[in-house]
Scaffold this active site. Structure first.
Site, PDB file in Angstrom:
ATOM      1  N   CYS B  92       0.818  -1.217   0.000  1.00 50.89           N
ATOM      2  CA  CYS B  92       0.000   0.000   0.000  1.00 50.89           C
ATOM      3  C   CYS B  92       0.847   1.260   0.000  1.00 50.89           C
ATOM      4  CB  CYS B  92      -0.939  -0.010   1.194  1.00 50.89           C
ATOM      5  SG  CYS B  92      -1.844  -1.559   1.299  1.00 50.89           S
ATOM      6  N   HIS B 392     -10.030   1.793  -0.771  1.00 52.31           N
ATOM      7  CA  HIS B 392      -8.562   1.734  -0.783  1.00 52.31           C
ATOM      8  C   HIS B 392      -8.057   0.780  -1.860  1.00 52.31           C
ATOM      9  CE1 HIS B 392      -4.487   1.160   0.423  1.00 52.31           C
ATOM     10  NE2 HIS B 392      -4.677   0.137   1.215  1.00 52.31           N
ATOM     11  N   CYS B 423       0.674   3.188   5.943  1.00 53.23           N
ATOM     12  CA  CYS B 423       1.170   1.884   6.379  1.00 53.23           C
ATOM     13  C   CYS B 423       1.041   0.906   5.211  1.00 53.23           C
ATOM     14  CB  CYS B 423       0.351   1.381   7.555  1.00 53.23           C
ATOM     15  SG  CYS B 423      -1.406   1.198   7.154  1.00 53.23           S
TER      16      CYS B 423
END
Lengths: 287, 437
Positions: B92, B392, B423
């Site tokens: 990510c 996301h 993160c």
């Protein structure tokens, strides 16, 4: 009526008495783009899945009306055996998939051809009253006859655009291949699935043999669309895309695409062993 | 090499609305979405036919055929085909890392302009041949004789037909990201109520940002979607309280079961792109400068084993370590920042990160600081909504945040500062500071 049903009707009415002149019928339908269908078309032809319709996509919106017009006895040429020899598309402005569209189809220019008779199926598409797309598909019926019309010059001079070279003898574009396509045996079935053009010559070697082809052949409009897809990102917003179809593209095949940039667009062809399956031009249009 | 580095400018961004998996973008591939996003950026900033210094992009879930996905997408876009591109993959953190890479090359004078991009689809995910079957196929490929071939084929078993589907689990621990996060949430005693409140704030902030037109020059509609499909403007604590926990059910005697589908991000499809450049390049092309990239830091934690002094760190806690290093290097305190963009992988990720920065013992023992970073003004946190509301799409989140924060800082005025903290799986965290221009 479903396209398959129309084809069956066309097959049943292909023998027996027919009209001798073009019907002055104009067929209309309103159409909205099914995004899943558009995505399927994009995948089969190689376009990016997006919101703007590829220039060749609206042909599929007009095609059912073309078949409906050609399927009955009032149409002077029997649908089975008609060969798509040329196509011309003009996109006047980018068309968004969310726009409600009005589609019209009529037949024009039923004229003699050295090998028979040819006819143009003309489609026009409007959005909110504004003309956004025009298409002209030229079909040849081998061995058929057409009344000579003194106002229309005899084919091939009457073909919708000038032919620089005979498409089936010499390729149009100079230079080396832009891309090599490995066109697999399922191409005809996949394009039939998204286009509804279930003409047996595209589906299977056996059904193609029944119509005199050694193997199944690719749809001309798939070849035209796949060539256009290779130029995505490099095309003007408003364009005219003209193609002539030459030798049938037998499936499976390895063929070459050649593109050549010109002042206001592209010249292109799809060939194998120096023989053209398709030769075409893309030109910026003034809208 | 130039004698001094210069700060890269964030000129603007573009993304497509994010869609929940198997929704509006179910038929779109990573390449389709990335091309649409790049073309939107091209249209917004007049980049058609322009050679850009480079495009760095990437995806986390990627088909093997999507080798050089970013370059392929550039070739399908309206950018000049002479624009080079490369792929990055850092879970990510991918989207923010691409922005840092491009910004660094601009800072060094190696390029004058660049695009940082990211895309992910959970709907068109790569499904691979079962690994046992793949080994049989490779053996068959190596076979020289008929006997070898027959022996290889004899290794095929019916069970090998079951394909391999990408999983949201850490290879080394076998725990999903949510299960990992539940452990961290329990460690920092993050309550269900606090998580739900953060989730509601995310939805309300995102809805308000759309309503005031904040995204008008940041988002281009795609496949009929004009806003993020996950957005629930009418979200409320009461509604979220009704959801059943999905992670952490077996830990802390039941007290660890605080994470629901409402305070965790859903699987999402989407893409984003950010245009960066030198100030000179921006001026030359009459483009605005929203912000400058000040500095960035990437940290990683040992989330697997831990050491003799402490247990394993939480999978998603690397930003906790990255931010103090970044602040120290730039002579800033946490409170010097005007905005905080802390990626909401889960509501508990944000809350655990803030809790760690407020904890004196953790500061001393783990961060090596005399005093904790301290609390932040929560009204400056994720002011235009974040991943809980937008969804996301892993590699696309960084670009979404960089472009939104740069615009927010530009509205605040020159010299304003914002922190980005993202993160990532594999125990990594990417953080950066932007300064408004």
């Amino acid at each position: 009526m479903r396209l398959g049903t129309l084809y069956a009707k066309a097959a049943l009415t292909s023998v027996g008495p027919r009209a001798h002149t073009l019907p002055d019928t104009q067929l209309h339908r309103s159409a909205t783009v099914d995004r899943a269908h558009l995505a399927g078309y994009a995948r089969v032809c190689g376009f990016t899945v997006g919101d703007t319709l590829p220039a060749t996509y609206p042909h599929l919106l007009a095609f059912p009306l073309q078949v409906e017009l050609m399927a009955g006895r009032s149409f002077p040429l029997p649908l089975p055996g008609l060969v798509h020899v040329a196509n011309r598309i003009t996109v006047h402005r980018p068309i968004d998939a969310s726009e409600p569209l009005d589609v019209g189809v009529r037949a024009e220019r039923f004229v003699p051809h050295p090998k028979g008779a040819q006819v143009d199926l003309v489609g026009d598409i409007s959005a909110g009253g504004e003309r956004v797309w025009d298409g002209r598909s030229t079909y040849l019926a081998r061995g058929a006859t057409a009344p000579a019309d003194p106002t229309i010059p005899t084919a091939p001079a009457s073909r919708p655009f000038p032919v620089r070279e005979s498409a089936d003898s010499r390729a149009r574009v100079d230079g080396s291949a832009t891309a090599t396509w490995r066109v697999d045996a399922g191409t005809g079935r996949r394009y039939a699935g998204v286009s509804g053009d279930v003409n047996p010559i595209h589906l299977h070697p056996l059904t193609a043999k029944a119509f005199g082809f050694p193997r199944a052949i690719a749809h001309g409009m798939w070849t035209a669309a796949h060539a256009l897809a290779a130029l995505e990102g490099r095309l003007p917003d408003a364009l005219t895309y003209e193609v002539e179809f030459g030798r049938p593209l037998l499936l499976p095949s390895i063929v070459e695409l050649r593109t050549h940039a010109v002042d206001d667009g592209w010249d292109l062809d799809v060939t194998s062993r120096g023989k053209a399956h398709l030769a075409g031009t893309i030109r910026r249009s003034v809208g | 090499m130039p004698k001094t580095a210069r700060r890269a400018a964030v000129i603007g961004g573009n993304r497509i609305p994010f869609a929940r998996a198997n929704g509006a973008y179910a038929q779109a591939s990573n390449r389709d979405m990335l091309i649409a996003t790049l073309d939107g950026l091209v249209a917004r900033f007049g980049l058609a036919g322009l050679r850009i210094g480079e495009v760095a992009g990437g995806a986390v879930l990627k088909h093997s055929r999507d080798r050089d996905l970013t370059r392929e997408s550039v070739l399908g876009s309206r950018l000049s085909p002479t624009t080079p591109a490369y792929d990055v993959q850092q879970a990510c953190g991918t989207g923010l890392e691409t922005a840092i890479l491009v910004a660094n090359k601009i800072a060094l004078g190696q390029i004058e302009s660049g695009i940082a991009a990211g895309v992910d689809t959970a709907s068109d995910a790569p499904v691979a041949v079962n690994d046992d079957f793949r080994r049989v196929l490779m053996q068959l490929n190596r076979a020289r004789s008929l006997g070898d071939r027959l022996r290889a084929v004899a290794g095929i078993r019916p069970g090998q037909i079951v394909p391999e589907i990408p999983q949201n689990a850490e290879p080394r621990t076998g725990l999903s990201m949510g299960e990992h996060m539940a452990l961290t949430a329990l460690q920092w005693k993050i309550s269900r109520e606090a998580q739900d409140e953060l989730a509601v704030a995310s939805h309300h902030n995102l809805a308000a940002a759309y309503d005031r037109g904040f995204f008008d020059d940041l988002v281009t509609p795609y496949l009929g979607l004009t806003r993020d499909a996950n957005l629930r403007p009418d979200s409320s604590v009461e509604k979220l309280a009704k959801l059943k926990p999905v992670f952490g059910k077996g830990i802390g005697d039941g007290t660890g079961a605080t994470m629901t589908a409402g305070n965790s991000t859903p699987l999402t499809d989407g893409a984003s792109a950010v245009l960066l450049g030198s100030d000179g390049w921006a001026a030359e092309h009459k483009l605005p400068v929203l912000a400058h990239v000040v500095d960035a830091e990437t940290a990683a934690v040992d989330f697997v084993h831990g050491s003799d002094t402490h247990g394993p760190d939480g999978l998603l806690t690397a930003p906790v370590f990255a931010v103090p290093r970044l602040l120290e290097r730039n002579g800033l305190t946490l409170q010097d920042l005007d905005y905080y963009e802390i990626h909401e992988a889960f509501a508990s990720t944000v809350l655990a990160t803030l809790a760690a920065w407020e904890d004196p013992a953790f500061a001393k023992e783990r961060l090596g600081l005399d005093a904790p970073l301290g609390p932040i003004d929560r009204s400056k946190l994720n002011v235009n909504g974040s991943s809980l509301a937008t969804g996301h799409p892993f590699a696309a989140t960084g670009g979404r945040i960089v472009a939104s924060l740069a615009k927010q800082l530009h509205e605040k005025g020159p010299g304003s500062r914002g922190l980005i903290s993202i993160c990532a799986a594999e125990g990594q965290g990417v953080v950066a500071i932007l300064e408004g221009a």
